[in-house]
Design a protein around this motif. Structure first.
Motif, mmCIF file in Angstrom:
data_model
loop_
_atom_site.group_PDB
_atom_site.id
_atom_site.type_symbol
_atom_site.label_atom_id
_atom_site.label_comp_id
_atom_site.label_asym_id
_atom_site.label_seq_id
_atom_site.Cartn_x
_atom_site.Cartn_y
_atom_site.Cartn_z
ATOM 1 N N VAL A 99 -15.747 -35.099 10.769
ATOM 2 C CA VAL A 99 -15.831 -33.841 11.517
ATOM 3 C C VAL A 99 -14.948 -33.897 12.753
ATOM 4 C CG1 VAL A 99 -17.387 -32.354 12.832
ATOM 5 C CG2 VAL A 99 -18.131 -33.321 10.652
ATOM 6 N N CYS A 110 -19.825 -29.966 6.901
ATOM 7 C CA CYS A 110 -18.690 -29.784 7.810
ATOM 8 C C CYS A 110 -17.667 -30.903 7.661
ATOM 9 C CB CYS A 110 -19.191 -29.703 9.252
ATOM 10 S SG CYS A 110 -20.095 -28.175 9.609
ATOM 11 N N ALA A 111 -18.115 -32.105 7.312
ATOM 12 C CA ALA A 111 -17.167 -33.189 7.056
ATOM 13 C C ALA A 111 -16.298 -32.864 5.842
ATOM 14 C CB ALA A 111 -17.916 -34.505 6.848
ATOM 15 N N THR A 165 -22.400 -27.364 14.462
ATOM 16 C CA THR A 165 -22.041 -28.726 14.058
ATOM 17 C C THR A 165 -20.646 -29.094 14.547
ATOM 18 O OG1 THR A 165 -23.421 -28.448 12.087
ATOM 19 C CG2 THR A 165 -21.872 -30.283 12.105
ATOM 20 N N PHE A 166 -19.682 -28.235 14.303
ATOM 21 C CA PHE A 166 -18.321 -28.511 14.774
ATOM 22 C C PHE A 166 -18.268 -28.537 16.295
ATOM 23 C CE2 PHE A 166 -16.725 -27.047 10.523
ATOM 24 C CZ PHE A 166 -15.976 -28.176 10.230
#
Length: 505
Positions: free
Chosen positions: A238, A490-491, A269-270
């Protein structure tokens, strides 16, 4: 010559005596000096030579007899003063020093006329300088490198004169260029990769391994377990660097397919792991719900107000990201901003494709990651413009037949009309969310197979009651399983962004 002359110490007086008795300097002086005649019939004494030399009149100390002396007189003069035998190089050096002092400009002689042409350089000689050592030997003095000499100043003004290059000499060559950086097995990148591979792994922090490390004070440091290692790898993914600003568009024309929730969770998340630089934008042609589910701000401005004043940012080199705070809504500890869609019921009209392009260019200027929540009308110009500007499409769906059918129909239309055959899969991810604590597993398996064939990956998202209410998302109430699922989702998005070519600019 006697033995006393051989043992005479090499002092300045000895040099001057030798010069006065045997050396004749014929170089013309700069100014005519007053001539000093030595006593008749006698050679110049050392004191007279010293006084004349100090005054700059070298020729005054050199006797010039009116007639050629006969042999007896010459022998008598030579025997009057003991003459030391100097090495040939030293004698040449003394003559050169005397010639330079005669040609030295005197006080008041600063003429603007061009200097006289220099005499041709004398053949190179080895210079010797005495130094005190046990044997009383001579050591060669270092010869200055003419390539390192600076410009010489001309007496009386004028432009500096650079020293002429020495014939046959050349400047030092640069180091020979090797292969490109990182090329081959001995390149810089190969060295970094090898060093990273040999670096010791980070100690465990989770479970009994982390407890054992803490109890032992680090004396026992077990390696990380598989789950912890995968978690750290996802965090690193990420946080990976992106080549320029990137845009992720969340799509599904079916209402309730979690496009808004997915946009907020990806922003959180980011934003948290990347430290900011993320904006979430509600690109609904009417009133969307992204602003309603996000944290409120001290204003009610939306995309419509920003478009009304976008000239302040487009045509000003002094515009700042902080000035956007009047139109966007910061999300506090989640470290991302939200641009809500038009929320005023009395305003009519839709945001068109041109306005979407202007907003997108603005966000690319101030943010590294742009997340776009879309509406339900695939035929709307703003919906199509957002899809065309996407670096990555994220299809959101729940484990329901109607949601899956709407998403697959959308993919067929996009591949046919927007991206072209075979170009959609590599640019698309699928998020498969459980709408309830328990779902039809056969339906889930079928959807994984279907979307796995149409997109590059299918990421599962578990059910979370904190997201079902429809109100403002409280990230602290989300379960660890939800946070972990969104970390891996997100990764995968970041990995796709780093691998995909930039086809939208």
């Amino acid at each position: 010559m006697t033995d006393d002359a051989d043992e005479l110490p090499l002092t300045g007086d000895a040099f001057r005596v030798r010069a006065a008795t045997t050396q004749r300097v014929t170089a013309p002086p700069v100014l005519p000096p007053a001539r000093v005649q030595p006593p008749a019939g006698e050679g110049a004494s050392a004191e007279a030579v010293e006084e004349a030399t100090a005054a700059g009149d070298i020729e005054a100390a050199v006797p010039e007899p009116a007639a050629e002396p006969d042999a007896p007189q010459e022998e008598e003069r030579a025997s009057a003063t003991p003459v030391p035998q100097l090495p040939g190089p030293v004698q040449a050096q003394v003559a050169e020093t005397m010639r330079a002092r005669r040609e030295e400009p005197r006080e008041g002689d600063y003429s603007l006329a061009a200097p006289a042409p220099a005499a041709p350089p004398a053949p190179p000689v080895h210079e010797y300088t005495p130094f005190a050592d046990a044997g009383g030997l001579y050591s060669p003095a270092p010869v200055p490198d003419p390539r390192m000499a600076g410009p010489a100043l001309v007496a009386g003004g004028g432009e500096p004169v650079l020293p002429p290059p020495v014939p046959g000499s050349r400047l030092p060559e640069p180091y020979p260029s090797g292969p490109a950086a990182g090329a081959g097995e001995t390149g810089f990148r190969a060295f970094q990769e090898a060093a990273s591979a040999q670096a010791p792994a980070a100690p465990a922090e989770w479970g009994w391994r982390g407890l054992l490390r803490r109890v032992s004070g680090g004396l026992v440091a077990p390696a990380m377990g598989q789950a912890e290692a995968a978690h750290r790898a996802a965090v690193a993914g990420v946080q990976s660097s992106l080549a320029g600003p990137k845009t992720i568009v969340f799509v599904n024309p079916k209402g309730g397919a979690t496009t808004t929730t997915s946009t907020l969770m990806a922003g959180k998340t980011f934003g948290t792991l990347r430290g900011g630089g993320v904006v979430a934008w509600d690109n609904n042609e009417t009133r969307g719900t992204l602003g309603a589910r996000a944290r409120s701000a001290g204003h009610w401005n939306t995309a419509r107000e920003l478009l009304d004043n976008i000239d302040l940012f487009e045509h000003s080199a002094t515009a700042r990201i902080g000035d956007l705070g009047l139109y966007l809504r910061g999300q506090g500890g989640a470290h991302f901003d939200v641009l809500a869609s038009d929320e005023r019921p009395e305003v009519t009209g839709h945001i068109d494709a041109r306005e979407v392009a202007r907003l997108h260019r603005l966000f690319e200027r101030f943010y590294r990651l742009v997340l776009i929540d879309t509406g339900n009308n695939m035929r709307a110009p703003n919906w199509l413009e957002a899809v065309r500007r996407a670096d990555l499409l994220v299809v959101t769906t729940t484990v329901r037949e109607d949601s899956a059918s709407s998403a697959l129909w959308m993919l067929d239309a996009l591949e046919k009309s927007v991206f072209g055959p075979g170009r959609l899969k590599e640019r698309t991810l699928t998020l498969l969310t459980a709408p309830a604590p328990s779902v039809d597993e056969s339906m889930r398996a079928m959807m994984i197979n279907m979307f796995g064939a149409r997109t590059r990956a299918v990421l599962p998202i578990p059910y979370d009651a904190a997201l079902v209410s429809g109100g403002v998302v409280n990230y602290d109430r989300l379960s660890p399983a939800t946070h972990n699922a969104w970390l891996f989702a997100c990764a995968a998005m970041a990995e796709a962004l780093t691998e995909l070519p930039d086809l939208t600019r």
